[in-house]
Each structure stands twice: as C-alpha cells, then as structure tokens.
Design a protein around this motif. Structure first.
Motif, PDB file in Angstrom:
ATOM      1  N   PHE A  68       0.761  -1.197   0.122  1.00 28.75           N
ATOM      2  CA  PHE A  68      -0.082   0.037   0.057  1.00 28.75           C
ATOM      3  C   PHE A  68       0.880   1.113  -0.071  1.00 28.75           C
ATOM      4  CE2 PHE A  68       1.243  -0.620   4.314  1.00 28.75           C
ATOM      5  CZ  PHE A  68       1.129   0.735   4.982  1.00 28.75           C
ATOM      6  N   THR A  69       0.401   2.415  -0.414  1.00 31.91           N
ATOM      7  CA  THR A  69       0.950   3.666  -0.518  1.00 31.91           C
ATOM      8  C   THR A  69       0.258   4.465   0.648  1.00 31.91           C
ATOM      9  OG1 THR A  69       2.012   3.358  -2.343  1.00 31.91           O
ATOM     10  CG2 THR A  69       2.005   5.339  -1.673  1.00 31.91           C
ATOM     11  N   PRO A  70       0.982   5.170   1.334  1.00 31.06           N
ATOM     12  CA  PRO A  70       0.126   6.196   2.373  1.00 31.06           C
ATOM     13  C   PRO A  70      -0.348   7.309   1.353  1.00 31.06           C
ATOM     14  CG  PRO A  70       2.097   5.916   3.234  1.00 31.06           C
ATOM     15  CD  PRO A  70       2.313   4.955   1.677  1.00 31.06           C
ATOM     16  N   PRO A  71      -1.555   8.022   1.739  1.00 30.24           N
ATOM     17  CA  PRO A  71      -1.811   9.316   0.720  1.00 30.24           C
ATOM     18  C   PRO A  71      -0.714  10.204   0.739  1.00 30.24           C
ATOM     19  CG  PRO A  71      -3.456   8.636   2.337  1.00 30.24           C
ATOM     20  CD  PRO A  71      -2.353   7.871   2.794  1.00 30.24           C
ATOM     21  N   LEU A  72      -0.158  10.689  -0.453  1.00 27.70           N
ATOM     22  CA  LEU A  72       0.862  11.657  -0.715  1.00 27.70           C
ATOM     23  C   LEU A  72       0.452  12.781  -1.303  1.00 27.70           C
ATOM     24  CD1 LEU A  72       3.375   9.159  -2.218  1.00 27.70           C
ATOM     25  CD2 LEU A  72       3.011   9.291   0.039  1.00 27.70           C
ATOM     26  N   ARG A  73       0.840  13.956  -0.962  1.00 28.16           N
ATOM     27  CA  ARG A  73       0.611  15.300  -1.504  1.00 28.16           C
ATOM     28  C   ARG A  73       2.053  15.848  -2.044  1.00 28.16           C
ATOM     29  NH1 ARG A  73      -3.151  17.485   1.598  1.00 28.16           N
ATOM     30  NH2 ARG A  73      -4.691  16.370   0.000  1.00 28.16           N
ATOM     31  N   MET A  74       2.416  15.708  -3.175  1.00 27.48           N
ATOM     32  CA  MET A  74       3.768  16.370  -3.850  1.00 27.48           C
ATOM     33  C   MET A  74       3.523  17.525  -4.230  1.00 27.48           C
ATOM     34  SD  MET A  74       4.395  12.611  -5.791  1.00 27.48           S
ATOM     35  CE  MET A  74       2.932  12.507  -6.557  1.00 27.48           C
ATOM     36  N   HIS A  75       4.410  18.602  -3.718  1.00 25.94           N
ATOM     37  CA  HIS A  75       4.256  20.055  -4.319  1.00 25.94           C
ATOM     38  C   HIS A  75       5.569  20.124  -5.159  1.00 25.94           C
ATOM     39  CE1 HIS A  75       0.972  21.249  -1.630  1.00 25.94           C
ATOM     40  NE2 HIS A  75       1.626  20.394  -0.569  1.00 25.94           N
ATOM     41  N   GLY A  76       5.067  20.456  -6.301  1.00 23.21           N
ATOM     42  CA  GLY A  76       6.198  21.276  -7.123  1.00 23.21           C
ATOM     43  C   GLY A  76       5.750  21.349  -8.343  1.00 23.21           C
ATOM     44  N   SER A  77       6.626  21.817  -9.437  1.00 27.50           N
ATOM     45  CA  SER A  77       6.185  22.152 -10.806  1.00 27.50           C
ATOM     46  C   SER A  77       5.563  21.052 -11.531  1.00 27.50           C
ATOM     47  CB  SER A  77       7.555  22.636 -11.590  1.00 27.50           C
ATOM     48  OG  SER A  77       8.193  21.524 -11.828  1.00 27.50           O
ATOM     49  N   ALA A  78       5.192  21.046 -12.486  1.00 33.41           N
ATOM     50  CA  ALA A  78       4.365  19.943 -13.400  1.00 33.41           C
ATOM     51  C   ALA A  78       5.570  19.132 -13.874  1.00 33.41           C
ATOM     52  CB  ALA A  78       3.589  20.658 -14.669  1.00 33.41           C
ATOM     53  N   LEU A  79       6.700  19.585 -14.304  1.00 32.74           N
ATOM     54  CA  LEU A  79       7.885  18.686 -14.508  1.00 32.74           C
ATOM     55  C   LEU A  79       8.209  17.734 -13.409  1.00 32.74           C
ATOM     56  CD1 LEU A  79      10.018  17.420 -16.530  1.00 32.74           C
ATOM     57  CD2 LEU A  79      11.441  19.567 -15.811  1.00 32.74           C
ATOM     58  N   ARG A  80       8.354  18.426 -12.321  1.00 41.84           N
ATOM     59  CA  ARG A  80       8.903  17.672 -11.052  1.00 41.84           C
ATOM     60  C   ARG A  80       7.690  16.518 -10.882  1.00 41.84           C
ATOM     61  NH1 ARG A  80      11.905  21.822  -6.837  1.00 41.84           N
ATOM     62  NH2 ARG A  80      13.729  21.861  -8.106  1.00 41.84           N
ATOM     63  N   LYS A 107       8.497  11.395 -23.181  1.00 40.63           N
ATOM     64  CA  LYS A 107       7.486  10.626 -23.740  1.00 40.63           C
ATOM     65  C   LYS A 107       6.060  10.998 -23.429  1.00 40.63           C
ATOM     66  CE  LYS A 107       5.923   5.980 -25.374  1.00 40.63           C
ATOM     67  NZ  LYS A 107       6.103   4.591 -25.167  1.00 40.63           N
ATOM     68  N   GLY A 108       5.821  11.284 -22.007  1.00 40.53           N
ATOM     69  CA  GLY A 108       4.612  11.562 -21.371  1.00 40.53           C
ATOM     70  C   GLY A 108       4.310  12.915 -21.595  1.00 40.53           C
ATOM     71  N   TYR A 109       5.359  13.741 -21.941  1.00 41.37           N
ATOM     72  CA  TYR A 109       4.964  15.285 -22.296  1.00 41.37           C
ATOM     73  C   TYR A 109       4.856  15.392 -23.824  1.00 41.37           C
ATOM     74  CZ  TYR A 109       5.536  17.896 -17.931  1.00 41.37           C
ATOM     75  OH  TYR A 109       5.417  18.191 -16.595  1.00 41.37           O
ATOM     76  N   ALA A 122      14.935  17.378 -10.190  1.00 37.96           N
ATOM     77  CA  ALA A 122      13.398  17.000  -9.832  1.00 37.96           C
ATOM     78  C   ALA A 122      13.708  15.985  -8.619  1.00 37.96           C
ATOM     79  CB  ALA A 122      12.522  16.764 -11.058  1.00 37.96           C
ATOM     80  N   VAL A 123      14.519  15.055  -8.969  1.00 39.16           N
ATOM     81  CA  VAL A 123      15.007  13.772  -8.124  1.00 39.16           C
ATOM     82  C   VAL A 123      15.421  14.281  -6.879  1.00 39.16           C
ATOM     83  CG1 VAL A 123      16.212  11.723  -7.907  1.00 39.16           C
ATOM     84  CG2 VAL A 123      14.938  12.027  -9.964  1.00 39.16           C
ATOM     85  N   GLY A 124      16.369  15.233  -7.029  1.00 37.24           N
ATOM     86  CA  GLY A 124      16.932  15.735  -5.866  1.00 37.24           C
ATOM     87  C   GLY A 124      16.066  16.513  -4.833  1.00 37.24           C
ATOM     88  N   HIS A 125      15.082  17.232  -5.365  1.00 40.37           N
ATOM     89  CA  HIS A 125      14.111  17.881  -4.517  1.00 40.37           C
ATOM     90  C   HIS A 125      12.917  16.855  -4.288  1.00 40.37           C
ATOM     91  CE1 HIS A 125      16.522  20.999  -5.851  1.00 40.37           C
ATOM     92  NE2 HIS A 125      16.283  21.724  -4.492  1.00 40.37           N
ATOM     93  N   ASN A 126      12.824  15.503  -4.244  1.00 46.04           N
ATOM     94  CA  ASN A 126      11.787  14.671  -3.917  1.00 46.04           C
ATOM     95  C   ASN A 126      11.910  15.014  -2.448  1.00 46.04           C
ATOM     96  OD1 ASN A 126      10.036  12.704  -3.216  1.00 46.04           O
ATOM     97  ND2 ASN A 126      11.825  10.989  -3.574  1.00 46.04           N
ATOM     98  N   ALA A 127      10.435  15.453  -1.971  1.00 51.22           N
ATOM     99  CA  ALA A 127      10.388  15.759  -0.414  1.00 51.22           C
ATOM    100  C   ALA A 127       9.970  14.315   0.100  1.00 51.22           C
ATOM    101  CB  ALA A 127       9.432  16.720  -0.173  1.00 51.22           C
ATOM    102  N   ILE A 128       9.553  13.232  -0.538  1.00 48.90           N
ATOM    103  CA  ILE A 128       8.939  12.109  -0.023  1.00 48.90           C
ATOM    104  C   ILE A 128       9.953  10.927  -0.244  1.00 48.90           C
ATOM    105  CG2 ILE A 128       6.919  10.704   0.136  1.00 48.90           C
ATOM    106  CD1 ILE A 128       5.197  13.042  -0.458  1.00 48.90           C
ATOM    107  N   SER A 129      11.094  11.147   0.156  1.00 50.19           N
ATOM    108  CA  SER A 129      12.136   9.972   0.014  1.00 50.19           C
ATOM    109  C   SER A 129      11.612   8.645   0.445  1.00 50.19           C
ATOM    110  CB  SER A 129      13.415  10.331   0.222  1.00 50.19           C
ATOM    111  OG  SER A 129      13.336  10.602   1.868  1.00 50.19           O
TER     112      SER A 129
END
Length: 177
Positions: A68-80, A107-109, A122-129
């Motif tokens: 399972f994954t706890p509910p996550l709320r990621m704050h950042g730009s669309a790219l991040r 590809k997604g963009y 973006a990887v380095g600024h991932n707040a939910i490591s």
C-alpha cells in the motif's frame, strides 16, 4: 496547519511532514533540502497519516515490500510532479538511470527529449524520499550519485532491497557524498 512526527529507522532518524491528511515529506534528519517545504510554524502530532506511514516504513525496513502507499501530496512544478510519478513506477530492488527517467518523462509530455540534468534536479528535490524511491536512480555509468540523504543511506536502501550492486559504484567526488 502542518504537522511533523519522527521515525527511528535502521539508517537514522526520519522526519515526517503532513497537512493532516496526506504525507508532504519524509526526510532523513539532516539531509540536503531538509525539510524545504515545511512552514516556519508547525505542530508535532501523532496523526493517522503518520501511523500509516510508520506502518509502511516498518514493513519496508523489515525487508518486505509494502503493498500500500500512504496518501501523498507532492508539491512542485508540473515537470517535477511527472518525474516523481515516474519514480513511483520503479520496481522495488531495481535501478534506472536519470536518462531513462528523462526519456519516460519526455514521452509523457510528448517531447523529443528532456535533459537528464533537469530530471536530476527534480529527483534531488523529492520531498517524500524512500516512498517515492529516488534512491533507485543512478548515473548512466552506474554511479551512485545524486541522493539528498547521502551516499551511505542510498547504498543502505539499495542493499535492503537486495538490488544488484555489481555494476554500481560510489563516486570519488560529487553531490551524493
């Protein structure tokens, strides 16, 4: 109001951040960018989201795959956001390169390419490591670089997951040290 709580992992202390409903951050204590999204005022509390996240961490550090994954709320730009979603797709115990993530995101963009450096930011600024597994991203040459929690923790997480470390190496210098 935002809230924090703490977790004692085998690799060191972890601070959890939440808005009361979803997890906003999961940082090794003292890591780079720690914690860059929390406001100056926060309250220490024991909330259901923290209990759920601690259960996830107990399973993970126990050597099992949380189902399972706890509910996550990621704050950042669309790219991040797109990069972080791509990180969530990396299977437990496997690694991918910054270039591979860049290709998936491009590809997604619907773009021809996105630089591996932009992905690295973006990887380095991932707040939910850990839950968003940025530790599973490596350099194209196998370098274990770019983990805000530090190279020792990145190696520890990959070993916990029994990732194949044969072609991976610790750089002699760089941002991960």
């Amino acid at each position: 109001m935002q809230y924090i709580n703490h977790y004692a992992s085998p690799l060191g202390g972890i601070t959890l951040g939440s808005d009361g409903e979803a997890l906003l951050g999961l940082w090794f204590d003292g890591q780079k960018y720690f914690p860059d999204i929390l406001p100056k005022e926060w309250k220490s509390a024991e909330l259901p989201i923290f209990q759920q996240t601690k259960r996830w961490l107990d399973i993970y550090f126990g050597g099992d795959i949380p189902r399972f994954t706890p509910p996550l709320r990621m704050h950042g730009s669309a790219l991040r956001q797109c990069v972080w979603k791509a990180l969530l797709e990396i299977p437990y115990g496997q690694t991918v390169t910054y270039g591979e993530i860049a290709g998936r995101v491009a590809k997604g963009y619907g773009l021809g390419s996105i630089s591996a450096q932009a992905v690295g930011g973006a990887v380095g600024h991932n707040a939910i490591s850990i839950i968003i597994p940025c530790h599973r991203v490596v350099g194209a040459n196998g370098s274990l670089t770019g983990y805000a929690g530090g190279i020792t923790k990145k190696v520890g997480l990959l070993k916990l997951e029994k990732a194949n470390m044969d072609k991976l190496f610790v750089p002699k210098e760089g941002t991960a040290l």
